[in-house]
Design a protein around this motif. Sequence first.
Motif: not given
Length: 218
Positions: A18-31
């Motif tokens: 969950l933490r990793g996913w939140l961080i990626c989404r917050m960064a705006g990363l397309d993943f």
Amino acid sequence: MEAATLTISSRNYSSWSLRGWLICRMAGLDFEPEVLSGQDASTRAELLHLSPSFLVPRLAHGRVAVWDTLAIAQYLNEICPDAELLPRDVAARAHCLSIAGEMHGGFINLRSALPMNLKAHHPNFKIFNGAKGDIERIVAIFDECLTRYEGPYLFGEAPTLADAMYAPVCTRFRTYDVALPPRANAYRDTILSWPLMVEWTEAAMNEPEEIEELDMEF
């Protein structure tokens, strides 16, 4: 930007995913998320031992591979600085990293006594004394940050790395019906109603149950 894949495990049980996913989404990363089977050995170890030291979540971004939640956050903060995963002010940034690190390496009693389980609800759950000390420290962190930076998130108007690190704890507070003082209770509700958290929780509710060992008796 190069293609990115975030490998995660159970949305229902894995606080680190969950933490990793939140961080990626917050960064705006397309993943693209890649969800490991509950029968995968590293996934089972991560969930059953409640440890951040396994290789989930793991971000693959072009030729870069990075795991460990804080390492992912540091990497994304470097390549996506405008997302402000960390506060711009140097003192606030140091404070944010300090409490993120405290969550990353601490609160072992809380992790053991109140494992993350978004599908469950245990009203009147009896919390043993060791976990109570962890809860008191987390409430103190919430109160200090919300007082200093005036909320509604820990470092002001927008979520940061700190909110991503403490978001799974807010789900635990709901799952186990943990009584909180008013300010901490309001922050918990803010995090649980955060659109990214709502999205993750809805996906967790639709996740098939694969790991029987985590169907615990309390």
